[in-house]
Design a protein around this motif. Structure first.
Motif, PDB file in Angstrom:
ATOM      1  N   VAL A 146      -8.276  31.439  34.706  1.00 20.71           N
ATOM      2  CA  VAL A 146      -6.919  31.119  35.160  1.00 20.71           C
ATOM      3  C   VAL A 146      -5.983  32.305  34.943  1.00 20.71           C
ATOM      4  CG1 VAL A 146      -4.908  29.645  34.714  1.00 20.71           C
ATOM      5  CG2 VAL A 146      -7.191  28.642  34.870  1.00 20.71           C
ATOM      6  N   ALA A 147      -6.164  33.024  33.840  1.00 20.26           N
ATOM      7  CA  ALA A 147      -5.332  34.208  33.600  1.00 20.26           C
ATOM      8  C   ALA A 147      -5.519  35.238  34.709  1.00 20.26           C
ATOM      9  CB  ALA A 147      -5.680  34.820  32.240  1.00 20.26           C
ATOM     10  N   ALA A 148      -6.767  35.399  35.170  1.00 19.74           N
ATOM     11  CA  ALA A 148      -7.031  36.360  36.244  1.00 19.74           C
ATOM     12  C   ALA A 148      -6.416  35.891  37.562  1.00 19.74           C
ATOM     13  CB  ALA A 148      -8.540  36.550  36.404  1.00 19.74           C
ATOM     14  N   ALA A 149      -6.351  34.576  37.748  1.00 16.86           N
ATOM     15  CA  ALA A 149      -5.783  34.035  38.983  1.00 16.86           C
ATOM     16  C   ALA A 149      -4.268  33.873  38.922  1.00 16.86           C
ATOM     17  CB  ALA A 149      -6.424  32.671  39.290  1.00 16.86           C
ATOM     18  N   TRP A 150      -3.688  33.954  37.731  1.00 13.42           N
ATOM     19  CA  TRP A 150      -2.277  33.625  37.545  1.00 13.42           C
ATOM     20  C   TRP A 150      -1.316  34.462  38.388  1.00 13.42           C
ATOM     21  CZ3 TRP A 150      -0.085  29.405  36.377  1.00 13.42           C
ATOM     22  CH2 TRP A 150       1.251  29.350  35.979  1.00 13.42           C
ATOM     23  N   PRO A 151      -1.565  35.760  38.628  1.00 10.84           N
ATOM     24  CA  PRO A 151      -0.630  36.506  39.486  1.00 10.84           C
ATOM     25  C   PRO A 151      -0.423  35.851  40.853  1.00 10.84           C
ATOM     26  CG  PRO A 151      -2.062  38.030  38.333  1.00 10.84           C
ATOM     27  CD  PRO A 151      -2.591  36.647  38.046  1.00 10.84           C
ATOM     28  N   GLN A 152      -1.457  35.216  41.401  1.00  9.46           N
ATOM     29  CA  GLN A 152      -1.310  34.501  42.670  1.00  9.46           C
ATOM     30  C   GLN A 152      -0.916  33.041  42.442  1.00  9.46           C
ATOM     31  OE1 GLN A 152      -4.178  36.472  42.080  1.00  9.46           O
ATOM     32  NE2 GLN A 152      -3.135  38.125  43.178  1.00  9.46           N
ATOM     33  N   ALA A 153      -1.445  32.437  41.386  1.00 16.90           N
ATOM     34  CA  ALA A 153      -1.233  31.010  41.150  1.00 16.90           C
ATOM     35  C   ALA A 153       0.164  30.691  40.626  1.00 16.90           C
ATOM     36  CB  ALA A 153      -2.275  30.488  40.158  1.00 16.90           C
ATOM     37  N   GLU A 154       0.822  31.665  40.019  1.00 16.74           N
ATOM     38  CA  GLU A 154       2.124  31.388  39.400  1.00 16.74           C
ATOM     39  C   GLU A 154       3.145  30.880  40.403  1.00 16.74           C
ATOM     40  OE1 GLU A 154       5.359  33.469  36.374  1.00 16.74           O
ATOM     41  OE2 GLU A 154       3.855  34.721  37.389  1.00 16.74           O
ATOM     42  N   ALA A 155       3.120  31.432  41.623  1.00 18.56           N
ATOM     43  CA  ALA A 155       4.090  30.999  42.633  1.00 18.56           C
ATOM     44  C   ALA A 155       3.903  29.532  42.996  1.00 18.56           C
ATOM     45  CB  ALA A 155       3.951  31.866  43.886  1.00 18.56           C
ATOM     46  N   LEU A 156       2.675  29.024  42.842  1.00 17.67           N
ATOM     47  CA  LEU A 156       2.372  27.648  43.202  1.00 17.67           C
ATOM     48  C   LEU A 156       2.451  26.691  42.010  1.00 17.67           C
ATOM     49  CD1 LEU A 156      -0.740  28.425  45.440  1.00 17.67           C
ATOM     50  CD2 LEU A 156       1.531  27.750  46.253  1.00 17.67           C
ATOM     51  N   HIS A 157       2.152  27.197  40.830  1.00 18.02           N
ATOM     52  CA  HIS A 157       2.024  26.308  39.672  1.00 18.02           C
ATOM     53  C   HIS A 157       2.955  26.670  38.513  1.00 18.02           C
ATOM     54  CE1 HIS A 157      -1.517  24.488  41.517  1.00 18.02           C
ATOM     55  NE2 HIS A 157      -1.915  25.708  41.821  1.00 18.02           N
ATOM     56  N   TYR A 220     -19.419  19.214  46.231  1.00 19.17           N
ATOM     57  CA  TYR A 220     -18.940  20.008  45.102  1.00 19.17           C
ATOM     58  C   TYR A 220     -18.482  21.392  45.557  1.00 19.17           C
ATOM     59  CZ  TYR A 220     -18.625  21.942  40.403  1.00 19.17           C
ATOM     60  OH  TYR A 220     -18.165  22.526  39.250  1.00 19.17           O
ATOM     61  N   ARG A 221     -19.262  22.025  46.438  1.00 23.74           N
ATOM     62  CA  ARG A 221     -18.853  23.345  46.935  1.00 23.74           C
ATOM     63  C   ARG A 221     -17.502  23.268  47.619  1.00 23.74           C
ATOM     64  NH1 ARG A 221     -24.242  23.762  48.800  1.00 23.74           N
ATOM     65  NH2 ARG A 221     -23.497  23.395  50.935  1.00 23.74           N
ATOM     66  N   GLU A 222     -17.292  22.217  48.424  1.00 22.41           N
ATOM     67  CA  GLU A 222     -16.008  22.071  49.100  1.00 22.41           C
ATOM     68  C   GLU A 222     -14.881  21.827  48.102  1.00 22.41           C
ATOM     69  OE1 GLU A 222     -15.206  22.648  52.198  1.00 22.41           O
ATOM     70  OE2 GLU A 222     -17.290  23.240  52.543  1.00 22.41           O
ATOM     71  N   GLU A 223     -15.173  21.073  47.045  1.00 23.51           N
ATOM     72  CA  GLU A 223     -14.170  20.859  45.998  1.00 23.51           C
ATOM     73  C   GLU A 223     -13.802  22.171  45.329  1.00 23.51           C
ATOM     74  OE1 GLU A 223     -11.712  18.559  43.241  1.00 23.51           O
ATOM     75  OE2 GLU A 223     -12.343  18.469  45.339  1.00 23.51           O
ATOM     76  N   MET A 224     -14.797  23.010  45.058  1.00 23.18           N
ATOM     77  CA  MET A 224     -14.528  24.308  44.436  1.00 23.18           C
ATOM     78  C   MET A 224     -13.758  25.229  45.377  1.00 23.18           C
ATOM     79  SD  MET A 224     -15.506  24.219  41.315  1.00 23.18           S
ATOM     80  CE  MET A 224     -14.804  22.574  41.460  1.00 23.18           C
ATOM     81  N   ARG A 225     -14.090  25.193  46.654  1.00 22.18           N
ATOM     82  CA  ARG A 225     -13.340  26.017  47.615  1.00 22.18           C
ATOM     83  C   ARG A 225     -11.889  25.558  47.702  1.00 22.18           C
ATOM     84  NH1 ARG A 225     -18.265  25.455  51.068  1.00 22.18           N
ATOM     85  NH2 ARG A 225     -19.433  27.401  50.865  1.00 22.18           N
ATOM     86  N   ASP A 226     -11.672  24.233  47.694  1.00 21.60           N
ATOM     87  CA  ASP A 226     -10.308  23.719  47.722  1.00 21.60           C
ATOM     88  C   ASP A 226      -9.562  24.083  46.444  1.00 21.60           C
ATOM     89  OD1 ASP A 226      -8.299  21.947  49.089  1.00 21.60           O
ATOM     90  OD2 ASP A 226      -8.479  20.865  47.207  1.00 21.60           O
ATOM     91  N   LEU A 227     -10.262  24.037  45.301  1.00 17.49           N
ATOM     92  CA  LEU A 227      -9.665  24.467  44.036  1.00 17.49           C
ATOM     93  C   LEU A 227      -9.222  25.923  44.108  1.00 17.49           C
ATOM     94  CD1 LEU A 227      -9.076  24.401  40.966  1.00 17.49           C
ATOM     95  CD2 LEU A 227     -11.526  24.794  40.595  1.00 17.49           C
ATOM     96  N   ILE A 228     -10.081  26.768  44.623  1.00 18.61           N
ATOM     97  CA  ILE A 228      -9.760  28.194  44.721  1.00 18.61           C
ATOM     98  C   ILE A 228      -8.564  28.411  45.637  1.00 18.61           C
ATOM     99  CG2 ILE A 228     -10.635  30.385  45.636  1.00 18.61           C
ATOM    100  CD1 ILE A 228     -13.420  29.450  44.551  1.00 18.61           C
ATOM    101  N   ARG A 229      -8.522  27.690  46.762  1.00 15.73           N
ATOM    102  CA  ARG A 229      -7.370  27.818  47.664  1.00 15.73           C
ATOM    103  C   ARG A 229      -6.095  27.346  46.973  1.00 15.73           C
ATOM    104  NH1 ARG A 229     -11.260  26.045  51.581  1.00 15.73           N
ATOM    105  NH2 ARG A 229     -10.614  23.883  51.260  1.00 15.73           N
ATOM    106  N   SER A 230      -6.216  26.295  46.152  1.00 22.05           N
ATOM    107  CA  SER A 230      -5.032  25.759  45.475  1.00 22.05           C
ATOM    108  C   SER A 230      -4.461  26.737  44.473  1.00 22.05           C
ATOM    109  CB  SER A 230      -5.379  24.445  44.775  1.00 22.05           C
ATOM    110  OG  SER A 230      -6.113  24.671  43.566  1.00 22.05           O
ATOM    111  N   LEU A 231      -5.265  27.732  44.073  1.00 26.61           N
ATOM    112  CA  LEU A 231      -4.792  28.758  43.161  1.00 26.61           C
ATOM    113  C   LEU A 231      -4.164  29.949  43.890  1.00 26.61           C
ATOM    114  CD1 LEU A 231      -7.832  28.790  40.683  1.00 26.61           C
ATOM    115  CD2 LEU A 231      -5.615  27.690  40.362  1.00 26.61           C
ATOM    116  N   GLY A 232      -4.120  29.867  45.198  1.00 24.43           N
ATOM    117  CA  GLY A 232      -3.528  30.950  45.979  1.00 24.43           C
ATOM    118  C   GLY A 232      -4.468  32.114  46.196  1.00 24.43           C
ATOM    119  N   LEU A 233      -5.773  31.884  45.997  1.00 24.33           N
ATOM    120  CA  LEU A 233      -6.746  32.963  46.145  1.00 24.33           C
ATOM    121  C   LEU A 233      -7.379  32.928  47.521  1.00 24.33           C
ATOM    122  CD1 LEU A 233      -8.485  32.537  42.669  1.00 24.33           C
ATOM    123  CD2 LEU A 233      -6.802  34.255  43.299  1.00 24.33           C
TER     124      LEU A 233
END
Length: 233
Positions: A146-157, A220-233
């Motif tokens: 999450v720390a690695a994703a935070w630069p993109q995820a911060e705007a959303l979360h 599960y793969r689709e859930e993980m892809r949706d999770l990744i998109r939700s992080l702004g990645l």
């Protein structure tokens, strides 16, 4: 210098200890967590109850050892999958962690149930509890993703208004020590990521998806892809 050679006595003790643990997990698979009993294991192995107490003085000592072994195996697996990809591939590392977690869980359903399922009746962990080391590694690993994703995820979360007091003090201390720039909102996000990774896997391990979905891995793969998109990645 090479590793010291085990004596025959040490080798036999290690083999018996491993067999005790394997039988304990087999009993749990058949009868649930409450089926783990030193006397039952002794009967299965053809040992006397007194002999098995020489390996594990109490049932809780055995359960503690099992939890530590299982958690270590899981964390070794997901860390290896994550680290097979470069640090810059944040999305890929999240997917690798999640997929490795699912694969390990389905290959080790008894272990999954032991650390994430129904508690062993009456079990009292010693001190700070079992698996403190590997559990800390798992927490740190997810926080790192999450720390690695935070630069993109911060705007959303970001801006959710969480405070450090909203979390277990030990968790807050661990995250602040390992990731001093990570805010409380990111810790909440890490817990949500953990929940999404575990959700479908838990249903799968407990057989709840068996009849509802022909391709649980695809879900599960689709859930993980949706999770990744939700992080702004």
């Amino acid at each position: 210098m090479g590793a010291p050679t085990q004596t025959r006595r040490e080798r036999l003790r290690a083999e018996t200890t491993a067999e005790i643990k394997a039988v304990a997990l087999a009993l749990m698979a058949e009868g649930g967590p409450g089926a783990i009993s030193l006397r039952a294991i002794a009967r299965e192995m053809g040992m006397t109850a007194g002999a098995i107490y020489g390996y594990f003085p109490t049932r809780d000592d055995l359960v503690t050892a099992l939890i530590d072994d299982v958690y270590t195996s899981l964390v070794d697996t997901v860390e290896a999958a994550r680290d097979a990809l470069p640090a810059a591939d944040v999305a890929g590392r999240i997917m690798a962690w999640g997929q490795a977690f699912r694969d390990w869980s389905l290959a080790n359903p008894e272990g999954f149930r032991l650390i994430y399922g129904d508690p062993v009746p009456g079990y009292q962990p010693p001190g700070d509890g079992p698996a403190a080391g590997p559990e800390h590694r798992a927490c740190a690993g997810l926080s790192g993703l999450v720390a690695a994703a935070w630069p993109q995820a911060e705007a959303l979360h970001g801006g959710a208004g969480y405070a450090w007091s909203d979390f277990d003090p030990k968790l807050a201390e661990s995250v602040r020590e390992g990731f001093p720039d990570l805010p409380p909102d990111a810790v909440a996000l890490a817990l949500r990521v953990w929940g999404r990774m575990h959700g479908l896997v838990s249903l799968d391990v407990y057989g709840r998806l068996r009849w509802q979905a022909r391709d649980a891995e695809r879900l599960y793969r689709e859930e993980m892809r949706d999770l990744i998109r939700s992080l702004g990645l």
